[in-house]
Write an enzyme that holds these catalytic residues in place. Structure first.
Site, PDB file in Angstrom:
ATOM      1  N   GLY A   1       0.788  -1.232   0.000  1.00  0.00           N
ATOM      2  CA  GLY A   1       0.000   0.000   0.000  1.00  0.00           C
ATOM      3  C   GLY A   1       0.817   1.277   0.000  1.00  0.00           C
ATOM      4  O   GLY A   1       0.299   2.345   0.375  1.00  0.00           O
TER       5      GLY A   1
ATOM      6  N   ARG B   1      -4.151  -8.680  -9.449  1.00  0.00           N
ATOM      7  CA  ARG B   1      -4.998  -9.695 -10.094  1.00  0.00           C
ATOM      8  C   ARG B   1      -5.273  -9.285 -11.529  1.00  0.00           C
ATOM      9  O   ARG B   1      -5.525  -8.105 -11.805  1.00  0.00           O
ATOM     10  CB  ARG B   1      -6.360  -9.798  -9.380  1.00  0.00           C
ATOM     11  CG  ARG B   1      -6.290 -10.290  -7.978  1.00  0.00           C
ATOM     12  CD  ARG B   1      -6.497 -11.761  -7.804  1.00  0.00           C
ATOM     13  NE  ARG B   1      -7.650 -12.338  -8.475  1.00  0.00           N
ATOM     14  CZ  ARG B   1      -7.735 -13.631  -8.759  1.00  0.00           C
ATOM     15  NH1 ARG B   1      -6.740 -14.441  -8.459  1.00  0.00           N
ATOM     16  NH2 ARG B   1      -8.802 -14.119  -9.341  1.00  0.00           N
TER      17      ARG B   1
ATOM     18  N   LEU C   1      -7.667  -8.786 -14.479  1.00  0.00           N
ATOM     19  CA  LEU C   1      -9.090  -8.450 -14.476  1.00  0.00           C
ATOM     20  C   LEU C   1      -9.787  -9.087 -15.674  1.00  0.00           C
ATOM     21  O   LEU C   1      -9.204  -9.217 -16.752  1.00  0.00           O
ATOM     22  CB  LEU C   1      -9.254  -6.932 -14.562  1.00  0.00           C
ATOM     23  CG  LEU C   1      -8.656  -6.153 -13.388  1.00  0.00           C
ATOM     24  CD1 LEU C   1      -8.509  -4.680 -13.757  1.00  0.00           C
ATOM     25  CD2 LEU C   1      -9.520  -6.314 -12.151  1.00  0.00           C
TER      26      LEU C   1
ATOM     27  N   HIS D   1       1.901   0.801 -13.234  1.00  0.00           N
ATOM     28  CA  HIS D   1       2.670  -0.394 -13.589  1.00  0.00           C
ATOM     29  C   HIS D   1       4.164  -0.078 -13.474  1.00  0.00           C
ATOM     30  O   HIS D   1       4.611   0.973 -13.957  1.00  0.00           O
ATOM     31  CB  HIS D   1       2.328  -0.844 -15.016  1.00  0.00           C
ATOM     32  CG  HIS D   1       3.078  -2.075 -15.405  1.00  0.00           C
ATOM     33  ND1 HIS D   1       2.720  -3.334 -14.946  1.00  0.00           N
ATOM     34  CD2 HIS D   1       4.181  -2.247 -16.164  1.00  0.00           C
ATOM     35  CE1 HIS D   1       3.579  -4.222 -15.419  1.00  0.00           C
ATOM     36  NE2 HIS D   1       4.470  -3.595 -16.156  1.00  0.00           N
TER      37      HIS D   1
ATOM     38  N   LEU E   1      -3.731  -6.716 -21.160  1.00  0.00           N
ATOM     39  CA  LEU E   1      -2.989  -6.527 -19.909  1.00  0.00           C
ATOM     40  C   LEU E   1      -1.862  -5.499 -20.064  1.00  0.00           C
ATOM     41  O   LEU E   1      -1.022  -5.613 -20.953  1.00  0.00           O
ATOM     42  CB  LEU E   1      -2.398  -7.875 -19.454  1.00  0.00           C
ATOM     43  CG  LEU E   1      -1.571  -7.837 -18.170  1.00  0.00           C
ATOM     44  CD1 LEU E   1      -2.460  -7.579 -16.970  1.00  0.00           C
ATOM     45  CD2 LEU E   1      -0.771  -9.127 -17.998  1.00  0.00           C
TER      46      LEU E   1
ATOM     47  N   GLU F   1       7.152   6.125  -8.652  1.00  0.00           N
ATOM     48  CA  GLU F   1       5.712   5.813  -8.665  1.00  0.00           C
ATOM     49  C   GLU F   1       4.953   6.740  -7.731  1.00  0.00           C
ATOM     50  O   GLU F   1       3.845   7.198  -8.036  1.00  0.00           O
ATOM     51  CB  GLU F   1       5.481   4.356  -8.227  1.00  0.00           C
ATOM     52  CG  GLU F   1       5.997   3.318  -9.198  1.00  0.00           C
ATOM     53  CD  GLU F   1       5.667   1.902  -8.750  1.00  0.00           C
ATOM     54  OE1 GLU F   1       4.558   1.658  -8.253  1.00  0.00           O
ATOM     55  OE2 GLU F   1       6.530   1.016  -8.903  1.00  0.00           O
TER      56      GLU F   1
HETATM   57  C1  GAR Z   1       4.071  -1.235  -7.159  1.00  0.00           C
HETATM   58  O1  GAR Z   1       5.400  -1.286  -7.572  1.00  0.00           O
HETATM   59  C2  GAR Z   1       3.140  -1.247  -8.352  1.00  0.00           C
HETATM   60  O2  GAR Z   1       3.625  -0.543  -9.458  1.00  0.00           O
HETATM   61  C3  GAR Z   1       3.070  -2.721  -8.657  1.00  0.00           C
HETATM   62  O3  GAR Z   1       2.985  -3.340  -7.397  1.00  0.00           O
HETATM   63  C4  GAR Z   1       3.675  -2.535  -6.439  1.00  0.00           C
HETATM   64  C5  GAR Z   1       2.741  -2.276  -5.293  1.00  0.00           C
HETATM   65  O4  GAR Z   1       3.388  -1.592  -4.252  1.00  0.00           O
HETATM   66  N1  GAR Z   1       1.937  -3.043  -9.474  1.00  0.00           N
HETATM   67  C6  GAR Z   1       1.945  -3.991 -10.387  1.00  0.00           C
HETATM   68  O5  GAR Z   1       2.894  -4.705 -10.601  1.00  0.00           O
HETATM   69  C7  GAR Z   1       0.637  -4.140 -11.147  1.00  0.00           C
HETATM   70  N2  GAR Z   1       0.807  -5.025 -12.250  1.00  0.00           N
HETATM   71  P1  GAR Z   1       2.544  -0.861  -3.118  1.00  0.00           P
HETATM   72  O6  GAR Z   1       1.536  -1.872  -2.582  1.00  0.00           O
HETATM   73  O7  GAR Z   1       3.560  -0.507  -2.083  1.00  0.00           O
HETATM   74  O8  GAR Z   1       1.885   0.336  -3.725  1.00  0.00           O
END
Ligand code: GAR
Length: 209
Positions: A11, A86, A88, A104, A139, A169
């Site tokens: 999160g 997940r 979708l 992503h 995807l 991010e």
């Molecule tokens: C993040 O790096 C996000 O970009 C990635 O999961 C991580 C979640 O971190 N998402 C994906 O890979 C989606 N395909 P967080 O729970 O600390 O935000």
């Protein structure tokens, strides 16, 4: 703008959204994993949380239908995938068409899917990063809103690279939501996103680190 945020774990992107004090209402945070730390974080901030455990559903379609029903109770204007892990169903994506964004951890269209940092290192790319985009049935494709580029260093490991990308991010996801909430994201017919009324200082590319 009223948003529902979907997570699966830590999160930290959710935290970045909350810390950014955006002019949006986060109506609920939903995780498909009951033990997700992000649920605790949201609860502490007084946000409604739900754990909808995907392992309790016989198939993806049934799970996504339940998830849609839960989300729609809140009648959100948008749904943010902030570390939601997940795949979708098309039905889900189509239901929220134009109202669903994802972060992503790669510079799409490079490295869709998982293990993006290890794959970037294996390919020897010099630039890596992250992408916020509208979600379409394919995807990790869909109209790109904003990207952040980070350097790949010679001594990087997947973890060190992931940490550098994650910091980026935390900049671009709040930025994308701010533009979205202000009604400034215009998806053109060719699938590209224009930032309405951009002044010279606003960039949909962040060079980070
Ligand atoms: C993040 O790096 C996000 O970009 C990635 O999961 C991580 C979640 O971190 N998402 C994906 O890979 C989606 N395909 P967080 O729970 O600390 O935000």
């Amino acid at each position: 703008m009223k948003l529902v945020v979907l997570i699966s774990g830590r999160g930290s992107n959710l935290n970045a959204i909350l810390d950014a004090a955006l002019p949006v209402e986060i109506a609920a945070v939903i995780s498909n994993r009951p033990t997700a730390d992000g649920l605790t974080l949201a609860r502490r901030r007084g946000i409604a949380t739900h754990a909808l455990d995907h392992t309790q559903y016989p198939n993806r379609a049934d799970f996504d239908a339940a998830l849609m029903a839960l989300i729609d109770n809140y009648q959100p204007d948008g749904v943010v995938l902030a570390g939601y892990m997940r795949i979708l169903t098309d039905a889900f994506v189509e239901h929220y068409s134009g109202r669903l964004i994802n972060i992503h951890p790669s510079l799409l269209p490079s490295f869709p899917g998982i293990h993006t940092h290890a794959r970037a290192l294996a390919e020897g790319v010099r630039v890596h990063g992250c992408t916020v985009h509208f979600v379409t049935p394919q995807l990790d494709h869909g109209p790109i809103i904003v990207q952040a580029a980070v350097p790949v260093r010679a001594d990087d490991t997947p973890d060190s690279l992931a940490a550098r990308v994650l910091a980026a991010e935390h900049q671009v996801l709040p930025q994308a939501i701010r533009w979205w909430a202000a009604g400034r994201l215009v998806v053109q017919n060719d699938g590209r996103v224009n930032l309405r009324d951009a002044d010279g200082s606003e960039q949909a590319l962040l060079i980070y680190g």
